[in-house]
Design a protein around this motif. Structure first.
Motif, PDB file in Angstrom:
ATOM      1  N   ALA A  93       0.852  -1.333  -0.017  1.00 55.26           N
ATOM      2  CA  ALA A  93       0.152  -0.060   0.225  1.00 55.26           C
ATOM      3  C   ALA A  93       0.924   1.192  -0.094  1.00 55.26           C
ATOM      4  CB  ALA A  93      -0.860  -0.228   1.388  1.00 55.26           C
ATOM      5  N   TRP A  94       0.414   2.354  -0.606  1.00 57.80           N
ATOM      6  CA  TRP A  94       1.134   3.531  -0.514  1.00 57.80           C
ATOM      7  C   TRP A  94       0.649   4.517   0.710  1.00 57.80           C
ATOM      8  CZ3 TRP A  94       5.142   3.830  -3.703  1.00 57.80           C
ATOM      9  CH2 TRP A  94       5.036   3.304  -5.016  1.00 57.80           C
ATOM     10  N   GLN A  95       1.757   5.122   1.358  1.00 58.15           N
ATOM     11  CA  GLN A  95       1.145   5.881   2.296  1.00 58.15           C
ATOM     12  C   GLN A  95       0.318   7.076   1.814  1.00 58.15           C
ATOM     13  OE1 GLN A  95       4.555   6.468   4.660  1.00 58.15           O
ATOM     14  NE2 GLN A  95       3.433   7.640   6.278  1.00 58.15           N
ATOM     15  N   GLU A  96      -0.447   7.459   2.795  1.00 55.68           N
ATOM     16  CA  GLU A  96      -1.524   8.875   2.417  1.00 55.68           C
ATOM     17  C   GLU A  96      -0.418  10.094   2.029  1.00 55.68           C
ATOM     18  OE1 GLU A  96      -4.501   9.733   4.985  1.00 55.68           O
ATOM     19  OE2 GLU A  96      -4.808   7.660   5.714  1.00 55.68           O
ATOM     20  N   GLY A  97      -0.896  10.735   1.021  1.00 55.56           N
ATOM     21  CA  GLY A  97      -0.217  12.139   0.848  1.00 55.56           C
ATOM     22  C   GLY A  97       0.724  11.921  -0.225  1.00 55.56           C
ATOM     23  N   TYR A  98       1.327  12.974  -0.707  1.00 49.64           N
ATOM     24  CA  TYR A  98       2.566  13.007  -1.548  1.00 49.64           C
ATOM     25  C   TYR A  98       2.962  14.438  -1.795  1.00 49.64           C
ATOM     26  CZ  TYR A  98      -1.695  15.085  -4.036  1.00 49.64           C
ATOM     27  OH  TYR A  98      -2.712  15.869  -4.487  1.00 49.64           O
ATOM     28  N   GLY A  99       4.005  14.618  -2.357  1.00 47.44           N
ATOM     29  CA  GLY A  99       4.574  15.897  -2.375  1.00 47.44           C
ATOM     30  C   GLY A  99       4.315  16.057  -4.126  1.00 47.44           C
ATOM     31  N   ALA A 100       4.157  17.308  -4.247  1.00 45.49           N
ATOM     32  CA  ALA A 100       4.246  17.849  -5.737  1.00 45.49           C
ATOM     33  C   ALA A 100       4.885  19.145  -5.875  1.00 45.49           C
ATOM     34  CB  ALA A 100       2.582  17.909  -6.016  1.00 45.49           C
ATOM     35  N   PHE A 101       6.120  19.126  -6.766  1.00 48.44           N
ATOM     36  CA  PHE A 101       6.819  20.239  -6.947  1.00 48.44           C
ATOM     37  C   PHE A 101       6.833  20.747  -8.314  1.00 48.44           C
ATOM     38  CE2 PHE A 101       8.066  17.443  -3.443  1.00 48.44           C
ATOM     39  CZ  PHE A 101       7.868  18.567  -2.166  1.00 48.44           C
ATOM     40  N   SER A 102       6.732  21.975  -8.438  1.00 46.51           N
ATOM     41  CA  SER A 102       6.698  22.439  -9.666  1.00 46.51           C
ATOM     42  C   SER A 102       8.097  23.078 -10.208  1.00 46.51           C
ATOM     43  CB  SER A 102       5.797  23.332 -10.010  1.00 46.51           C
ATOM     44  OG  SER A 102       5.915  24.632  -9.303  1.00 46.51           O
ATOM     45  N   TYR A 103       8.451  22.926 -11.395  1.00 46.00           N
ATOM     46  CA  TYR A 103       9.808  23.425 -12.142  1.00 46.00           C
ATOM     47  C   TYR A 103       9.590  24.208 -13.159  1.00 46.00           C
ATOM     48  CZ  TYR A 103      11.798  20.234  -8.629  1.00 46.00           C
ATOM     49  OH  TYR A 103      12.117  19.436  -7.320  1.00 46.00           O
ATOM     50  N   SER A 104      10.567  24.874 -13.321  1.00 42.96           N
ATOM     51  CA  SER A 104      10.723  25.948 -14.804  1.00 42.96           C
ATOM     52  C   SER A 104      11.527  24.987 -15.636  1.00 42.96           C
ATOM     53  CB  SER A 104      11.528  27.103 -14.664  1.00 42.96           C
ATOM     54  OG  SER A 104      12.657  26.967 -14.298  1.00 42.96           O
ATOM     55  N   ARG A 105      11.280  25.203 -17.085  1.00 42.02           N
ATOM     56  CA  ARG A 105      12.028  24.591 -17.986  1.00 42.02           C
ATOM     57  C   ARG A 105      13.521  24.193 -17.971  1.00 42.02           C
ATOM     58  NH1 ARG A 105      10.370  23.647 -24.003  1.00 42.02           N
ATOM     59  NH2 ARG A 105      12.493  22.991 -24.945  1.00 42.02           N
ATOM     60  N   SER A 106      14.008  25.417 -17.511  1.00 37.72           N
ATOM     61  CA  SER A 106      15.355  25.570 -17.255  1.00 37.72           C
ATOM     62  C   SER A 106      15.704  24.540 -16.340  1.00 37.72           C
ATOM     63  CB  SER A 106      15.837  27.098 -17.052  1.00 37.72           C
ATOM     64  OG  SER A 106      15.512  27.245 -15.741  1.00 37.72           O
ATOM     65  N   HIS A 107      15.129  24.139 -15.268  1.00 38.40           N
ATOM     66  CA  HIS A 107      15.381  23.176 -14.095  1.00 38.40           C
ATOM     67  C   HIS A 107      15.171  21.678 -14.669  1.00 38.40           C
ATOM     68  CE1 HIS A 107      15.097  26.911 -11.664  1.00 38.40           C
ATOM     69  NE2 HIS A 107      16.089  26.210 -11.136  1.00 38.40           N
ATOM     70  N   VAL A 108      14.618  21.320 -15.548  1.00 35.61           N
ATOM     71  CA  VAL A 108      14.162  20.179 -16.191  1.00 35.61           C
ATOM     72  C   VAL A 108      15.393  19.012 -16.032  1.00 35.61           C
ATOM     73  CG1 VAL A 108      13.314  18.649 -17.891  1.00 35.61           C
ATOM     74  CG2 VAL A 108      12.074  20.482 -17.325  1.00 35.61           C
ATOM     75  N   PRO A 109      16.489  19.488 -16.806  1.00 35.02           N
ATOM     76  CA  PRO A 109      17.752  18.518 -16.839  1.00 35.02           C
ATOM     77  C   PRO A 109      18.289  18.151 -15.573  1.00 35.02           C
ATOM     78  CG  PRO A 109      18.030  20.213 -18.548  1.00 35.02           C
ATOM     79  CD  PRO A 109      16.719  20.648 -17.700  1.00 35.02           C
ATOM     80  N   ASN A 110      18.245  19.178 -14.604  1.00 36.07           N
ATOM     81  CA  ASN A 110      18.625  18.926 -13.415  1.00 36.07           C
ATOM     82  C   ASN A 110      18.089  17.928 -12.354  1.00 36.07           C
ATOM     83  OD1 ASN A 110      21.065  20.149 -13.724  1.00 36.07           O
ATOM     84  ND2 ASN A 110      20.282  22.214 -12.957  1.00 36.07           N
ATOM     85  N   VAL A 111      16.406  18.373 -12.516  1.00 37.06           N
ATOM     86  CA  VAL A 111      15.643  17.286 -11.927  1.00 37.06           C
ATOM     87  C   VAL A 111      15.512  16.009 -12.444  1.00 37.06           C
ATOM     88  CG1 VAL A 111      13.226  16.992 -11.261  1.00 37.06           C
ATOM     89  CG2 VAL A 111      14.224  19.334 -11.445  1.00 37.06           C
ATOM     90  N   ILE A 112      15.705  15.775 -13.592  1.00 37.92           N
ATOM     91  CA  ILE A 112      15.960  14.595 -14.188  1.00 37.92           C
ATOM     92  C   ILE A 112      17.295  13.709 -13.847  1.00 37.92           C
ATOM     93  CG2 ILE A 112      16.309  13.198 -16.602  1.00 37.92           C
ATOM     94  CD1 ILE A 112      14.348  15.041 -17.786  1.00 37.92           C
ATOM     95  N   ARG A 113      18.413  14.530 -13.765  1.00 34.59           N
ATOM     96  CA  ARG A 113      19.547  13.970 -13.248  1.00 34.59           C
ATOM     97  C   ARG A 113      19.681  13.521 -11.690  1.00 34.59           C
ATOM     98  NH1 ARG A 113      22.350  17.180 -16.460  1.00 34.59           N
ATOM     99  NH2 ARG A 113      22.321  18.662 -15.085  1.00 34.59           N
ATOM    100  N   TYR A 114      18.900  14.527 -11.175  1.00 38.72           N
ATOM    101  CA  TYR A 114      18.549  13.925  -9.689  1.00 38.72           C
ATOM    102  C   TYR A 114      17.913  12.723  -9.525  1.00 38.72           C
ATOM    103  CZ  TYR A 114      16.917  14.700  -4.970  1.00 38.72           C
ATOM    104  OH  TYR A 114      16.215  14.535  -3.481  1.00 38.72           O
TER     105      TYR A 114
END
Length: 153
Positions: A93-114
């Motif tokens: 089972a998944w735990q209740e809740g989640y995090g949802a974080f928005s990013y600008s286009r310029s951050h996309v490569p760094n988030v993917i790498r992370y």
């Protein structure tokens, strides 16, 4: 939606219930593919997905045709059902809740790498430390009583 133009990059983070290490290496790739199918069936674009035994990161290009809460409800309920039907883990089972974080286009490569480097990252920082750091970085107020529960010993 004619004349609707968006650029929404959202990273979702959520944990297995009680942060139990239930996502096994043997089937995590199948889980990622299944989640990718759910995301794409709702016309969103999967940018990156990776999981650790106790939590998952999903990074998507999101269409404005569905709410974040509706998408998370779909992903969590459909994957829980699928995991049980496939006999991958009977008490999943998944735990209740989640995090949802928005990013600008310029951050996309760094988030993917992370996200791709989660295994290496978690050699230095626990999931809870990572999650709280992310909440602070986005200046999101939170109550420790409602943060993801500690693993059961």
């Amino acid at each position: 939606m004619a004349n609707t133009y968006t650029q929404l990059h959202i990273q979702f983070v959520f944990a297995v219930k009680y942060r139990k290490a239930l996502i096994a290496p043997e089937w995590k790739d199948k889980l990622h593919k299944y989640i990718t199918g759910i995301i794409q069936s709702h016309q969103h674009k999967m940018l990156c997905i990776n999981s650790m035994p106790d939590h998952i990161h999903i990074f998507i290009g999101m269409r404005p045709t569905q709410s974040i809460s509706s998408l998370m409800q779909n992903v969590k309920s459909e994957t829980t059902k699928w995991i049980k039907e496939q006999n991958l883990c009977t008490n999943f089972a998944w735990q209740e809740g989640y995090g949802a974080f928005s990013y600008s286009r310029s951050h996309v490569p760094n988030v993917i790498r992370y996200i791709e480097n989660q295994e290496q990252h978690h050699k230095q920082e626990t999931f809870l430390e990572e999650y709280q750091k992310q909440l602070r970085a986005f200046e999101i107020e939170y109550d420790d009583r409602y943060i993801f529960k500690e693993p059961i010993q």
